[in-house]
Design an enzyme around this catalytic site. Structure first.
Site, PDB file in Angstrom:
ATOM      1  N   HIS A 179      -3.247   0.465   8.621  1.00 42.97           N
ATOM      2  CA  HIS A 179      -3.882  -0.347   7.572  1.00 42.97           C
ATOM      3  C   HIS A 179      -2.802  -0.779   6.580  1.00 42.97           C
ATOM      4  O   HIS A 179      -2.694  -0.275   5.473  1.00 42.97           O
ATOM      5  CB  HIS A 179      -4.969   0.481   6.875  1.00 42.97           C
ATOM      6  CG  HIS A 179      -5.718  -0.269   5.816  1.00 42.97           C
ATOM      7  ND1 HIS A 179      -6.393  -1.446   6.065  1.00 42.97           N
ATOM      8  CD2 HIS A 179      -5.904   0.008   4.501  1.00 42.97           C
ATOM      9  CE1 HIS A 179      -6.963  -1.856   4.939  1.00 42.97           C
ATOM     10  NE2 HIS A 179      -6.675  -1.000   3.980  1.00 42.97           N
ATOM     11  N   ARG A 216       0.836  -1.207   0.000  1.00 38.59           N
ATOM     12  CA  ARG A 216       0.000   0.000   0.000  1.00 38.59           C
ATOM     13  C   ARG A 216       0.869   1.255   0.000  1.00 38.59           C
ATOM     14  O   ARG A 216       0.529   2.264  -0.600  1.00 38.59           O
ATOM     15  CB  ARG A 216      -0.920  -0.005   1.229  1.00 38.59           C
ATOM     16  CG  ARG A 216      -2.019  -1.066   1.178  1.00 38.59           C
ATOM     17  CD  ARG A 216      -2.924  -0.975   2.407  1.00 38.59           C
ATOM     18  NE  ARG A 216      -4.023  -1.943   2.325  1.00 38.59           N
ATOM     19  CZ  ARG A 216      -3.992  -3.156   2.825  1.00 38.59           C
ATOM     20  NH1 ARG A 216      -2.892  -3.587   3.433  1.00 38.59           N
ATOM     21  NH2 ARG A 216      -5.034  -3.962   2.732  1.00 38.59           N
ATOM     22  N   ASP A 220     -10.531  -4.272   7.896  1.00 39.94           N
ATOM     23  CA  ASP A 220      -9.629  -5.265   8.488  1.00 39.94           C
ATOM     24  C   ASP A 220     -10.355  -6.102   9.538  1.00 39.94           C
ATOM     25  O   ASP A 220     -10.122  -7.317   9.649  1.00 39.94           O
ATOM     26  CB  ASP A 220      -8.412  -4.567   9.112  1.00 39.94           C
ATOM     27  CG  ASP A 220      -7.580  -3.820   8.078  1.00 39.94           C
ATOM     28  OD1 ASP A 220      -7.607  -4.234   6.904  1.00 39.94           O
ATOM     29  OD2 ASP A 220      -6.919  -2.836   8.448  1.00 39.94           O
ATOM     30  N   ARG A 272     -12.490  -8.679   7.859  1.00 38.60           N
ATOM     31  CA  ARG A 272     -11.649  -9.789   7.393  1.00 38.60           C
ATOM     32  C   ARG A 272     -11.213 -10.671   8.562  1.00 38.60           C
ATOM     33  O   ARG A 272     -11.118 -11.896   8.429  1.00 38.60           O
ATOM     34  CB  ARG A 272     -10.434  -9.227   6.643  1.00 38.60           C
ATOM     35  CG  ARG A 272     -10.821  -8.659   5.282  1.00 38.60           C
ATOM     36  CD  ARG A 272      -9.687  -7.938   4.582  1.00 38.60           C
ATOM     37  NE  ARG A 272     -10.062  -7.635   3.205  1.00 38.60           N
ATOM     38  CZ  ARG A 272      -9.440  -6.743   2.440  1.00 38.60           C
ATOM     39  NH1 ARG A 272      -8.399  -6.070   2.910  1.00 38.60           N
ATOM     40  NH2 ARG A 272      -9.846  -6.528   1.206  1.00 38.60           N
TER      41      ARG A 272
END
Length: 308
Positions: free
Chosen positions: A175, A88, A148, A151
């Site tokens: 993140h 990211r 998150d 998940r």
């Protein structure tokens, strides 16, 4: 209730769809730089209205921010998505310029807007939005922890062999694949600690699978995921629009909370009509505090690249 979603790609369109289906907003505006793209997505979505039973009006626009005027909430999904093998953080150069321009344009036309930042690297882009707009800290929220945590709950339910409605858990921290801090100690199945049901080794596997949740999907799909990110955003938007006072882990600007300052990172917050009503400080174990501090250092290193 008017909601703008900037970026009509997979995440933005999914976000608009979930908001419309929940039927709490009067209007959703999709905006994109690609000619006709947002208009086409909006028309396609509007043609599902009678089938999905919603009355939310969805409109599309190519780069005309005047159409976003008077937005109560705006979601920034613009920027390039991750490709397989990318972190990211590697997206920062291109996405910083985009987020800077988008955030400024949104606030210019909607001075009272609450911003939700999705673009990666999300914690750093949320911090950038603060620096660019100067909005109060309660009105800029980074969407990472909600995704998150979803998940994490998926992986917990999988390990437990339980329905996901039985499972609760939260992810704080940055993140990123290395920065996430899934709070396995506090995860429960219908109020009973999950450690009562599964071994420490299996729980550690859940933690590791959660941290690479985005990268796993990027490898499988060839690009970033969109259904779960879109649903996570819609959950935050609904909590604000409907003043639900729900707790979500979100990336917010800290000023001493959790011993951290001058950065945005994921911690639990109560969301209501003013955006962030309150930052919730939960009691962390020494190990969790150490993981959060380490995650914060990683976020600060990425933030430093903004000036590079």
């Amino acid at each position: 209730m008017k909601v703008t979603v900037v970026g009509a790609g997979a995440v933005g369109a999914s976000c608009a769809e979930y908001i419309a289906i929940k039927n709490f907003a009067s209007e959703v505006v999709l905006l994109d730089i690609k000619e006709g793209y947002a208009e086409g997505k909006a028309m396609d979505l509007m043609q599902t209205a009678s089938l999905n039973g919603f009355d939310t009006k969805i409109t599309g626009s190519t780069s005309d921010y005047s159409k976003t005027a008077g937005s109560d909430i705006a979601v920034i999904t613009s920027g390039i998505p991750r490709k397989p093998g990318m972190t990211r953080e590697e997206l920062i150069g291109i996405n910083a310029g985009i987020v800077k321009s988008v955030a400024s344009s949104l606030v210019e036309h909607s001075p009272n807007v609450i911003l939700i930042v999705v673009s990666n690297p999300m914690d750093t882009m949320t911090y950038l939005a603060h620096k660019v707009t100067g909005l109060p800290k309660n009105r800029i929220i980074g969407m990472g922890g909600a995704l998150d945590s979803a998940r994490f709950k998926y992986r917990l339910a999988e390990a437990l062999g339980a329905p996901i409605s039985d499972v609760d858990g939260m992810v704080i921290g940055g993140h990123s694949d290395t920065g996430m801090v899934p709070l396995t100690r506090l995860a429960t199945r219908n109020s009973v600690p999950v450690s009562e049901y599964i071994s420490e080794a299996r729980l550690q596997q859940v933690l590791e699978d959660t941290k690479v949740g985005g990268a796993t999907l990027t490898k499988l799909l060839g690009t970033s995921a969109w259904y779960a990110p879109g649903a996570a955003v819609s959950g935050l938007v609904q909590a604000i629009a409907c003043d639900q006072k729900k707790i979500f882990p979100c990336s917010v600007l800290l000023d001493g909370e959790y011993g951290l300052s001058d950065l945005c990172i994921g911690v639990p917050v109560i969301l209501g009509s003013n955006g962030i009503d309150k930052i919730v400080e939960i009691n962390l174990s020494d190990a969790e505090k150490a993981h959060l501090a380490e995650s914060a250092e990683g976020v600060k290193k990425t933030n430093a690249l903004l000036d590079a």
